[in-house]
Each structure stands twice: as structure tokens, then as C-alpha cells.
Write a protein that holds these residues in place. Structure first.
Motif, PDB file in Angstrom:
ATOM      1  N   SER A  56       0.850  -1.187   0.000  1.00  0.00           N
ATOM      2  CA  SER A  56       0.000   0.000   0.000  1.00  0.00           C
ATOM      3  C   SER A  56       0.879   1.229   0.000  1.00  0.00           C
ATOM      4  N   THR A  57       0.406   2.271  -0.632  1.00  0.00           N
ATOM      5  CA  THR A  57       1.178   3.501  -0.730  1.00  0.00           C
ATOM      6  C   THR A  57       0.759   4.458   0.367  1.00  0.00           C
ATOM      7  N   VAL A  58       1.748   5.027   1.056  1.00  0.00           N
ATOM      8  CA  VAL A  58       1.461   5.986   2.108  1.00  0.00           C
ATOM      9  C   VAL A  58       0.963   7.279   1.473  1.00  0.00           C
ATOM     10  N   ALA A  59      -0.177   7.759   1.893  1.00  0.00           N
ATOM     11  CA  ALA A  59      -0.811   8.911   1.255  1.00  0.00           C
ATOM     12  C   ALA A  59       0.087  10.136   1.301  1.00  0.00           C
ATOM     13  N   GLY A  60       0.257  10.759   0.131  1.00  0.00           N
ATOM     14  CA  GLY A  60       0.980  12.011   0.041  1.00  0.00           C
ATOM     15  C   GLY A  60       2.477  11.893  -0.027  1.00  0.00           C
ATOM     16  N   LEU A  61       3.044  10.729   0.267  1.00  0.00           N
ATOM     17  CA  LEU A  61       4.493  10.576   0.278  1.00  0.00           C
ATOM     18  C   LEU A  61       5.005   9.778  -0.908  1.00  0.00           C
ATOM     19  N   GLY A  62       4.131   9.054  -1.581  1.00  0.00           N
ATOM     20  CA  GLY A  62       4.544   8.332  -2.774  1.00  0.00           C
ATOM     21  C   GLY A  62       5.514   7.214  -2.500  1.00  0.00           C
ATOM     22  N   HIS A  63       5.398   6.551  -1.351  1.00  0.00           N
ATOM     23  CA  HIS A  63       6.294   5.428  -1.088  1.00  0.00           C
ATOM     24  C   HIS A  63       5.530   4.286  -0.432  1.00  0.00           C
ATOM     25  N   VAL A  64       6.163   3.135  -0.409  1.00  0.00           N
ATOM     26  CA  VAL A  64       5.531   1.932   0.112  1.00  0.00           C
ATOM     27  C   VAL A  64       5.690   1.875   1.625  1.00  0.00           C
ATOM     28  N   ARG A 104      10.570  14.228 -11.188  1.00  0.00           N
ATOM     29  CA  ARG A 104      10.240  15.356 -10.310  1.00  0.00           C
ATOM     30  C   ARG A 104       8.726  15.589 -10.289  1.00  0.00           C
ATOM     31  N   ARG A 105       8.100  15.603 -11.474  1.00  0.00           N
ATOM     32  CA  ARG A 105       6.678  15.933 -11.570  1.00  0.00           C
ATOM     33  C   ARG A 105       5.804  14.876 -10.902  1.00  0.00           C
ATOM     34  N   HIS A 106       6.163  13.606 -11.118  1.00  0.00           N
ATOM     35  CA  HIS A 106       5.298  12.533 -10.628  1.00  0.00           C
ATOM     36  C   HIS A 106       5.720  12.002  -9.262  1.00  0.00           C
ATOM     37  N   LYS A 107       6.789  12.579  -8.703  1.00  0.00           N
ATOM     38  CA  LYS A 107       7.197  12.292  -7.325  1.00  0.00           C
ATOM     39  C   LYS A 107       7.458  10.806  -7.078  1.00  0.00           C
ATOM     40  N   VAL A 108       8.150  10.180  -8.036  1.00  0.00           N
ATOM     41  CA  VAL A 108       8.547   8.790  -7.838  1.00  0.00           C
ATOM     42  C   VAL A 108      10.001   8.739  -7.386  1.00  0.00           C
ATOM     43  N   ILE A 109      10.392   7.601  -6.838  1.00  0.00           N
ATOM     44  CA  ILE A 109      11.759   7.397  -6.356  1.00  0.00           C
ATOM     45  C   ILE A 109      12.568   6.765  -7.476  1.00  0.00           C
ATOM     46  N   CYS A 110      13.706   7.373  -7.819  1.00  0.00           N
ATOM     47  CA  CYS A 110      14.498   6.875  -8.947  1.00  0.00           C
ATOM     48  C   CYS A 110      15.975   6.826  -8.592  1.00  0.00           C
ATOM     49  N   GLN A 111      16.601   5.718  -8.922  1.00  0.00           N
ATOM     50  CA  GLN A 111      18.044   5.536  -8.782  1.00  0.00           C
ATOM     51  C   GLN A 111      18.624   5.171 -10.147  1.00  0.00           C
ATOM     52  N   VAL A 112      19.684   5.865 -10.561  1.00  0.00           N
ATOM     53  CA  VAL A 112      20.375   5.536 -11.809  1.00  0.00           C
ATOM     54  C   VAL A 112      21.520   4.581 -11.486  1.00  0.00           C
ATOM     55  N   GLY A 113      21.663   3.537 -12.293  1.00  0.00           N
ATOM     56  CA  GLY A 113      22.515   2.403 -11.955  1.00  0.00           C
ATOM     57  C   GLY A 113      24.007   2.589 -12.114  1.00  0.00           C
ATOM     58  N   LYS A 173      10.607   3.073   0.692  1.00  0.00           N
ATOM     59  CA  LYS A 173       9.846   2.960   1.936  1.00  0.00           C
ATOM     60  C   LYS A 173       9.916   4.212   2.801  1.00  0.00           C
ATOM     61  N   THR A 174      10.924   5.055   2.573  1.00  0.00           N
ATOM     62  CA  THR A 174      11.032   6.269   3.379  1.00  0.00           C
ATOM     63  C   THR A 174      10.568   7.513   2.640  1.00  0.00           C
ATOM     64  N   GLY A 175      10.480   7.437   1.305  1.00  0.00           N
ATOM     65  CA  GLY A 175      10.093   8.596   0.512  1.00  0.00           C
ATOM     66  C   GLY A 175      11.235   9.532   0.192  1.00  0.00           C
ATOM     67  N   LYS A 176      12.460   9.166   0.558  1.00  0.00           N
ATOM     68  CA  LYS A 176      13.634   9.995   0.293  1.00  0.00           C
ATOM     69  C   LYS A 176      14.311   9.524  -0.981  1.00  0.00           C
ATOM     70  N   GLN A 177      14.781  10.456  -1.809  1.00  0.00           N
ATOM     71  CA  GLN A 177      15.468  10.071  -3.037  1.00  0.00           C
ATOM     72  C   GLN A 177      16.853   9.485  -2.717  1.00  0.00           C
ATOM     73  N   PRO A 178      17.291   8.460  -3.447  1.00  0.00           N
ATOM     74  CA  PRO A 178      18.629   7.909  -3.249  1.00  0.00           C
ATOM     75  C   PRO A 178      19.698   8.851  -3.803  1.00  0.00           C
TER      76      PRO A 178
END
Length: 449
Positions: A25-33, A148-157, A383-388
Motif C-alpha cells: 500500500s502507498t502511504v498517502a501524500g508521500l509516494g512510497h511503500v 520530479r513531476r510525478h514524485k517517484v523514487i528513482c536511482q540511476v545504476g 519505503k522512506t520517501g527519500k530520493q537515493p
């Protein structure tokens, strides 16, 4: 004097059997699991690099692979046979609609990265994106803007970023021990001369189960070549599918000076090179030289795929006597400061003082915490909503100089860049070519520029 350097290919830990699926489930407003939930993971591009990323993810009890997509049935079946509860798709868009999906690994060839990452962000899926992040300036900025716009968490490999060695080098550079650093030199070399990947393999005989049209996707259509589809190593010999070897390797190597010196964008990019030696089915350059000018320093890049001389990094041992004569991949980074030079690679380093200017200087304290691994960083951040650390906001500073160097080499002239406006200056042709024209029916998503 110097230790033998090894080219390190990052390999992830072996996977364990995936646990029972628990809907996340996604935590409301934070965009993370939620921390208590399992991450439902999708896998796009089932080749060797992606499999290493996948292995690193599914060895955690809070991750379950629920879906996988590949345009080649043979590779998709390997994943489906290993993960019995995983749903298979031949198209990534169908995978993005998989019920309950939280996040995706994108490990397709580079020419697909922009479209797939942007579509994943639009769908609200967190993204682990293999490098190179992009092949064009427009793609790099659009990926960053979509995340940035869709507030997802992204890591480049760029997995080397997660090593303790790079952290120690960042601390050393930032300590000031080297004095003012006005020049950084970077290089990556190997030797595949003269035959490269071989010639005469272009054919219309596509293997059964491979959708060649979908593999080529937005790139220029060309005949099937069995060498091209082997793995990411072979992609580097074709411009349309990789941009050559520099986008594949420079992000690992120039990442360290960008990080340590907190570099922004360069203001001028100059590059030259060409295909001088190799005779094979590919078309990418076999030599490239780049000069990036920053406000208070310059950084250079040298690439060769036809000579593997490694400068000081070719020494056999610390006695400084003799050099190894074998052919292999070699790389290095030089930080030239007023007090001394730091020479480093993926795993070792040496300091060369300017006379006695570094006398009495101490090794800086360790202040940058160890990473749990690039993939685990990403999962923790979901899970924390912080970008890597290697999120696109950071990685554009690594990626944009590389893609602009390709454009400079293509045009045969320097490119000036405005770091504030993120635009090419006074060059209409370069500006036009910085945004790709995809093969129909694919369209570049200009709404993210």
C-alpha cells in the motif's frame, strides 16, 4: 609503487526464492511503500545487467518479483521459469498496468531508457534505471522532470557510487589536502582491434521469439545482428543503441569528480574522435577525446577501444619496476591540485605530493556512511520517501556532459551551455539535434521539457 588495477564488473548477490506476495500500500501524500509492506517489483529487459540488479533486490524478504517484460521470449522465459508466480509480458506498457505494481527495474538498451522511464514515472512506478540514463540532452532533462513531476523514487545504476572506496576519495578531495584542484583527467581504454565484434553478421534472419521491430523501438531501423543482442557490452559498438562506449563507462568514472567537487554543468564542451581502426559491423567511434570546461576548472576524458595503455595504472606492483604488457580494460582518474595529485580508480589510490606541500597533512575522517548497495538504497528510499544518492536530480550533472560531448563530436565544434537555463547557447543546429527524433510511431515526450 603502484598496485595492479582490476576492472571491476559489479555482480549482485545470488537471489533466493521470492516470498509469498503481500499487497503493498502507498502511504498517502508521500509516494512510497509502507515499511510493513512488500514491494511489488517489475523487471523490464531481462538481460545480464538487469539480472544482476534483480538478484540484488529479490534477496530481501520485503521484495517480490511480480512481473517481467522482454521482447525476446527466450530471455523472458528464463525469468518466468525461475519465479513461478511472476507474470510475463512482451511489452513494457502492459507490465506498467500490472495490478499492485510498485516499482520497476529498467535494464533495456540505452535507446529505450527515456521512453520507458518517463512512462513508468507517469504510471507512478518507482524506477531503478540502468545507465546510461539517456543519449540526448532532451532525454536527460525529460527523465529528470518526469521523476520530479510525478514524485517517484528513482536511482540511476552507477553501482560504483555505492562503494566505500569512492566515499574515501570524496572525503580526501574535499579535505583540501590537494589544494586547489584546477584539472581532472579521466580515461577508459581497452583493445578490440582490429576486428571488433566481427563483420558480416547483419541478416534478416531474426531468431524465433524475438520481436525485432520492438527491440529497435524508437531507434533507426536496421538489419538484425546476432552480436548486437548478446548483451550490453556489444551495444557499445552501435551508435543508435548506445551512443558508443563513453555513455556506458564515463558515468561510472566521471561520477567521482562530479560528486567530490560538487560540479554543476560545464559551460563549454569540446569533443573529437572517430572510427579509425575497427572493421566490424558496428559504427561507433573507437577513439574519443573530450574537454569539459567548468567555471573554475577543466575535466578531460579519453577513450580508446583499440589500445589499452593504462598510464600509471598499468604498473605491475608497488615496486614501480616494469609494466604489465597484456591487453585488458583499464581506467583511471587524476585530480591535479596545487599541493599534489590524487590518482585513483575503482579500488585503489596513490598520492603524489608537489614537493613537501603535503607534509603533515592527515587522512581525513570518515564522514560518509557506507551504502547497503545501490539497489538496496533504492528499495529503502521507496519505503522512506527519500530520493537515493544517484537520483536524476544529481545524475543530470553526470549525464548531460556526456551526451553533449557526443553532439560536439557529431558537429565537429564546441558547444556552449548555459547551466542556469539548461540550454545550448547560440547554436540552433545543436539545439535542434539535442532532442531526438524517434522512429514512427514513437514520439519524444516534449511536454517534459
Amino acid at each position: 609503487m603502484y598496485s595492479r588495477r582490476q576492472f571491476i564488473r559489479t555482480a549482485a548477490a545470488a537471489a533466493i526464492t521470492a516470498p509469498l506476495i503481500v499487497k503493498s500500500s502507498t502511504v498517502a501524500g508521500l509516494g512510497h511503500v509502507a515499511p510493513s509492506d512488500k514491494i511489488s517489483l517489475g523487471f523490464i529487459g531481462c538481460g545480464s545487467m538487469g539480472t544482476a540488479n534483480l538478484n540484488a533486490c529479490v534477496n530481501r524478504e520485503d521484495v517480490v518479483l511480480t512481473s517481467a517484460a522482454d521482447v525476446w521470449k527466450q530471455r523472458l522465459d528464463v525469468v518466468l521459469n525461475r519465479f513461478k508466480d511472476c507474470k510475463g509480458y512482451t511489452g513494457y506498457r502492459e507490465l506498467l498496468n500490472h495490478s499492485g505494481l510498485d516499482a520497476v527495474i529498467i535494464a533495456t538498451p540505452a535507446h529505450w531508457h527515456a521512453l520507458q522511464a518517463i512512462d513508468a514515472a507517469k504510471a507512478g512506478k518507482h524506477i531503478y534505471l540502468q545507465k546510461p540514463m539517456s543519449m540526448y540532452l532532451g532525454e536527460s532533462l525529460a527523465i529528470r522532470n518526469a521523476v520530479r513531476r510525478h514524485k517517484v523514487i528513482c536511482q540511476v545504476g552507477t553501482q560504483i557510487h555505492a562503494t566505500d572506496h569512492y566515499r574515501r576519495m570524496v572525503e580526501l578531495v574535499r579535505s583540501g589536502n590537494l589544494g586547489h584542484i584546477s584539472t581532472v583527467r579521466t580515461f577508459f581504454v581497452m583493445n578490440d582491434a582490429p576486428g571488433g565484434i566481427g563483420s558480416g553478421f547483419n541478416t534478416d534472419r531474426v531468431p524465433e521469439g524475438l520481436n525485432w521491430n520492438d527491440w529497435v523501438g524508437p531507434a533507426r531501423m536496421q538489419p538484425f545482428n546476432p552480436n548486437l543482442v548478446k548483451d550490453a557490452y556489444y551495444h557499445g559498438f552501435w551508435m543508435d543503441f548506445s551512443g558508443g562506449w563513453t555513455p556506458g563507462m564515463a558515468p561510472h568514472i566521471t561520477d567521482l569528480p562530479v560528486w567530490a567537487l560538487n560540479l554543476g554543468y560545464p559551460t563549454e564542451i569540446s569533443s573529437t574522435g572517430g572510427r579509425f581502426v575497427l572493421k566490424d559491423d558496428g559504427d561507433a567511434y573507437d577513439n574519443q577525446e573530450i574537454l569539459w570546461r567548468y567555471p573554475n576548472m577543466t575535466m578531460t576524458w579519453m577513450f580508446s577501444s583499440v589500445n589499452s595503455h593504462g598510464w600509471a595504472f598499468q604498473n605491475v606492483d608497488r615496486t614501480g619496476i616494469g609494466y604489465e604488457t597484456g591487453t585488458r580494460r583499464r581506467l583511471g582518474i587524476y585530480f591535479h591540485g596545487t599541493n599534489g595529485t590524487l590518482m585513483t580508480d575503482y579500488s585503489s589510490h596513490i598520492l603524489v605530493p608537489e614537493g613537501n606541500k603535503m607534509d603533515g597533512m592527515e587522512t581525513p575522517p570518515q564522514t560518509i556512511p557506507s551504502s547497503p548497495g545501490q539497489e538496496h538504497e533504492w528499495l529503502d528510499c521507496i519505503k522512506t520517501g527519500k530520493q537515493p544518492l544517484c537520483n536524476p536530480e544529481y545524475h543530470v550533472k553526470v549525464d548531460v556532459p556526456v551526451v553533449l560531448s557526443l553532439l560536439s563530436m557529431q558537429l565537429g565544434r564546441s558547444i556552449k551551455f548555459d547551466p542556469v537555463k539548461e540550454k545550448i547557447v547560440d547554436d540552433k543546429e545543436a539545439t535542434r539535434l539535442s532532442i531526438p527524433e524517434y522512429r514512427a510511431p514513437y514520439k519524444f515526450p516534449k511536454e517534459y521539457l
